[in-house]
Scaffold this motif. Structure first.
Motif, PDB file in Angstrom:
ATOM      1  N   PHE A   1      -4.252  -4.622   2.012  1.00 16.27           N
ATOM      2  CA  PHE A   1      -3.594  -3.524   0.964  1.00 16.27           C
ATOM      3  C   PHE A   1      -4.609  -2.743   0.590  1.00 16.27           C
ATOM      4  O   PHE A   1      -4.376  -1.308   0.578  1.00 16.27           O
ATOM      5  N   SER A   2      -5.927  -3.186   0.298  1.00 15.37           N
ATOM      6  CA  SER A   2      -6.877  -2.069  -0.233  1.00 15.37           C
ATOM      7  C   SER A   2      -7.301  -1.195   0.753  1.00 15.37           C
ATOM      8  O   SER A   2      -7.584   0.238   0.442  1.00 15.37           O
TER       9      SER A   2
ATOM     10  N   LYS B   1      -2.364  -2.074  -8.599  1.00  9.26           N
ATOM     11  CA  LYS B   1      -3.488  -1.719  -7.461  1.00  9.26           C
ATOM     12  C   LYS B   1      -4.611  -2.619  -7.879  1.00  9.26           C
ATOM     13  O   LYS B   1      -5.177  -3.478  -7.214  1.00  9.26           O
ATOM     14  N   PRO B   2      -5.085  -2.537  -9.179  1.00 10.02           N
ATOM     15  CA  PRO B   2      -6.140  -3.495  -9.549  1.00 10.02           C
ATOM     16  C   PRO B   2      -5.639  -5.020  -9.383  1.00 10.02           C
ATOM     17  O   PRO B   2      -6.587  -6.021  -9.292  1.00 10.02           O
TER      18      PRO B   2
ATOM     19  N   PRO C   1      -4.743  -8.776   0.112  1.00 11.22           N
ATOM     20  CA  PRO C   1      -5.606  -7.802  -0.814  1.00 11.22           C
ATOM     21  C   PRO C   1      -6.576  -6.790   0.157  1.00 11.22           C
ATOM     22  O   PRO C   1      -6.668  -5.598   0.041  1.00 11.22           O
TER      23      PRO C   1
ATOM     24  N   ALA D   1       0.623  -1.169  -0.018  1.00 18.90           N
ATOM     25  CA  ALA D   1      -0.245  -0.198  -0.024  1.00 18.90           C
ATOM     26  C   ALA D   1       0.925   1.376  -0.045  1.00 18.90           C
ATOM     27  O   ALA D   1       0.594   2.165  -0.804  1.00 18.90           O
TER      28      ALA D   1
ATOM     29  N   GLU E   1      -4.268   1.026   1.779  1.00 25.99           N
ATOM     30  CA  GLU E   1      -3.757   2.102   0.509  1.00 25.99           C
ATOM     31  C   GLU E   1      -4.971   3.332   0.529  1.00 25.99           C
ATOM     32  O   GLU E   1      -4.659   4.351   0.243  1.00 25.99           O
ATOM     33  N   ASP E   2      -6.218   3.090   0.570  1.00 28.62           N
ATOM     34  CA  ASP E   2      -7.522   4.087   0.752  1.00 28.62           C
ATOM     35  C   ASP E   2      -6.968   5.069   2.106  1.00 28.62           C
ATOM     36  O   ASP E   2      -7.112   6.398   1.751  1.00 28.62           O
TER      37      ASP E   2
ATOM     38  N   GLU F   1      -5.992  -6.082  -5.937  1.00 32.47           N
ATOM     39  CA  GLU F   1      -7.429  -6.064  -5.411  1.00 32.47           C
ATOM     40  C   GLU F   1      -8.265  -7.217  -6.107  1.00 32.47           C
ATOM     41  O   GLU F   1      -9.154  -7.530  -5.697  1.00 32.47           O
TER      42      GLU F   1
END
Lengths: 398, 255
Positions: A264-265, A210-211, A261, A194, A268-269, A214
């Protein structure tokens, strides 16, 4: 007459849309609530005595063992054809003994009874078959003198047997082991990824990475489980040389693939939500990108990153398929990561399909479900409260 | 410009592009050492872009490109050999919006100090006190150094950012509209501070407020549409500008 405040006429389509949204929303809330109620109700039969709403056959599993011979002797009459059948498999066992214990039904009888004379006889010194019946009877009584809580917190999980043992300790240990390994691997990787994507990666790399990560969140867990079962298990065994191919390490690695994931997501947000001006301010003071990320951005996003890790933990202990496939799925009370483990979720997943409906085992599985519920609910509550209060503290300067 | 003044920052034919859009056109100027230089001009005229080009903050924006030279102390800051981190340690910056780190007041000031070198607690205490004193903040916050900087008022936060910038003892202080979000009293305090700091630092100030430029600066540059129209002593700019555009802007005929 010309009231300027009269309600404006509403468009009928708008009204329908609004009401259907409300209906769907309340329906989903009700359904979630009903799931809660259902799970709790099924588990509650363990505590509220054996209510008769459960099927007669299954509740007797617990009852006949425990108390009167009258019920147990009366029961076999109903099931006689099945109860007789085991004699084919087990000639040594005496007919009366089978009659006394046969109440639980053929499945339990077959699974349990042959085991006793053969395993116990040599070790205890050749108990004659006719005493065997008495000794097993004694075992039954002994097993049942253990109160339910004692049984529940014992270290053996053998839900199917003459004396079913519902010790959840090995399951808790297994869950803790695999979750810990999964988080120890998944959280650092997820957070570092992230950080990389949020601050270091060039835009086109970010667009790919990123995708990509995810996407892993939407990966069917059975595929991850299969991958661990086939490949990761071999790698781990090649590297460590452990005797068990499937163990908590392999399971933890598998779960970490599910955890990364999520961590991470969310992380990262959280990192991206930190004002860019903070980064500029830090860089303008002559810090490097890494110092900025590590000393300013990460602390500023700490509540969000913390939430990410907690949700990752939630995913790890709730994950079923990977846990079934990659951990070895053996309920051992050992803390060694190189031995097989079995998680609470995997236990429900693998045993619920075969359990006698309404039996004690069935109730215990639902109780485990309640445990999962409560745990993940608590985890989410902590996340929510902690994140809210910390964010308020941080950004209002209290 | 007076010849006796040492030039600290100089731009030679400096052009700046945001992608395809050119934001600065052939800027040429010399900013004297230990003076306050103000840039005025309407919004979007490129004065902030120019300021941020001095310590290469524009590098952080994707797709920007420069052409020409930006010389600080005789070195082109856009040279390949120039380490941007070292450069920024020598050029402090204060932003339009006060941006305290979500840390304590004490940690906000020591942040820049502890990045590259380790210092003793006593040294840090001393620097914290001196920079807070210089930014006229010491008396207000000395009892709550360990409280979060986010609990301070807007004016205090901006002065904290100035204290944070001067704590690392830079040679140049870039200020990008430092008072635009402050009330008149806080503005007065910051202006006093600028007055006081100009003996030690070369200060470059971007402002929308012409009175402020007139009050605090020694030199003033007028930007319009990405070009530097005029650069001279502040008094000259405000009393007898040589360009028509400058006069129009200063007398409030446009902008």
């Amino acid at each position: 007459m010309n009231n300027p405040f009269r309600t404006t006429r509403r468009n009928i389509g708008e009204l329908i849309a609004e009401w259907s949204i409300r209906a769907v929303a309340s329906l989903s809330i009700i359904v979630i609530f009903l799931i809660f109620v259902f799970v709790f109700r099924e588990a509650s039969t363990l505590f509220l005595g054996d209510s008769d709403e459960a099927t007669p056959q299954s509740t007797q599993v617990a009852q006949t063992d425990s108390t009167s011979q009258t019920t147990s002797s009366s029961e076999p009459d109903v099931y006689n054809p099945e109860a007789e059948e085991p004699e084919v498999y087990n000639p040594e066992a005496e007919a009366p003994s089978s009659g006394e214990e046969g109440a639980p039904g053929e499945f339990i009888y077959i699974a349990a009874n042959p085991a006793y004379p053969h395993i116990y006889n040599p070790s205890t010194g050749l108990i004659p078959p006719d005493i065997d019946a008495a000794s097993t009877e004694e075992d039954v009584v002994l097993g049942d003198t253990l109160s339910f809580t004692e049984n529940f917190f014992s270290s053996t999980w053998q839900p199917v047997g003459e004396v079913p043992k519902f010790g959840i300790v090995p399951l808790l240990i297994g869950t803790a082991k695999t979750t810990l390994i999964a988080i120890l691997i998944g959280a650092p990787l997820g957070i570092l990824a992230a950080l990389f994507v949020a601050f270091f990666a060039k835009p086109w790399i970010r667009e790919i990475v990123k995708p990509g990560i995810e996407l892993l969140a939407g990966f069917p867990s059975v595929v991850i489980g299969f991958f661990c079962l086939v490949s990761v298990a071999s790698w781990v065994q090649d590297i460590t040389g452990v005797p068990y191919r499937l163990n908590a390490i392999v399971g933890g690695i598998g779960l970490s693939l599910a955890v990364i994931p999520i961590v991470f997501s969310i992380a990262e947000d959280a990192l991206s939500a930190v004002p860019k001006t903070l980064r500029e301010a830090s860089l303008a003071l002559g810090s490097t990108e890494w110092q900025t990320a590590y000393r300013v951005m990460l602390p500023a996003a700490a509540p969000g990153v913390f939430a990410a890790v907690l949700l990752g933990i939630g995913r790890a202990f709730g994950e079923t398929m990977i846990a079934i496939m990659a951990t070895g799925n053996a309920p051992l009370s050992t803390f060694s990561p190189f031995e097989p483990a079995r998680t609470v979720a995997a236990t429900i997943g693998s045993e619920m399909g075969e359990v006698v409906w309404g039996s004690e085992h069935y109730g215990v599985l639902f109780l485990l479900g309640v445990l999962l519920f409560v745990f993940s609910f608590g985890l989410n509550a902590i996340t929510e409260l902690y994140v809210k209060t910390r964010f308020i503290k941080r950004f209002q300067g209290k | 410009m007076a010849k006796d003044l040492q030039t600290k920052i100089a731009a030679h034919d400096f052009n700046f592009f945001y992608g395809q859009k050119q934001a600065l056109f052939d800027i040429n100027l010399s900013i004297p050492e230990r003076k306050v230089t103000a840039f005025i001009g309407p919004s979007g005229c490129g004065k902030s872009t120019f300021l941020r080009s001095i310590n290469r903050m524009n590098d952080l924006i994707e797709g920007t490109r420069i052409d020409g030279n930006m010389i600080v102390d005789g070195v082109n800051v856009y040279d390949k050999e120039v380490d941007v981190v070292t450069l920024r340690r020598r050029i402090g910056m204060v932003f339009q919006k006060s941006i305290p780190f979500p840390k304590s007041i004490y940690e906000n000031i020591t942040y820049g100090l502890t990045l590259n070198e380790s210092r003793t607690k006593a040294e840090l205490d001393e620097i914290v006190e001196s920079s807070l004193r210089r930014s006229a903040l010491w008396d207000e916050v000395k009892d709550r150094l360990n409280h979060s900087a986010l609990g301070m008022s807007g004016g205090q936060q901006q002065r904290l950012c100035i204290a944070r910038a001067i704590a690392i003892n830079p040679e140049i202080l870039l200020m990008d509209e430092p008072c635009s979000a402050l009330d008149p009293i806080s503005t007065a305090k910051v202006e006093e501070l600028i007055e006081e700091l100009k003996d030690t630092y070369t200060i470059v100030l971007v402002t929308h407020n012409m009175q402020q430029a007139g009050r605090v600066s020694d030199y003033t540059g007028f930007f319009l549409m990405g070009s530097l129209i005029e650069f001279d002593r502040t008094r000259t700019i405000f009393t007898s500008p040589s360009k028509k555009e400058t006069e129009d802007y200063i007398t409030g005929r446009f902008g």
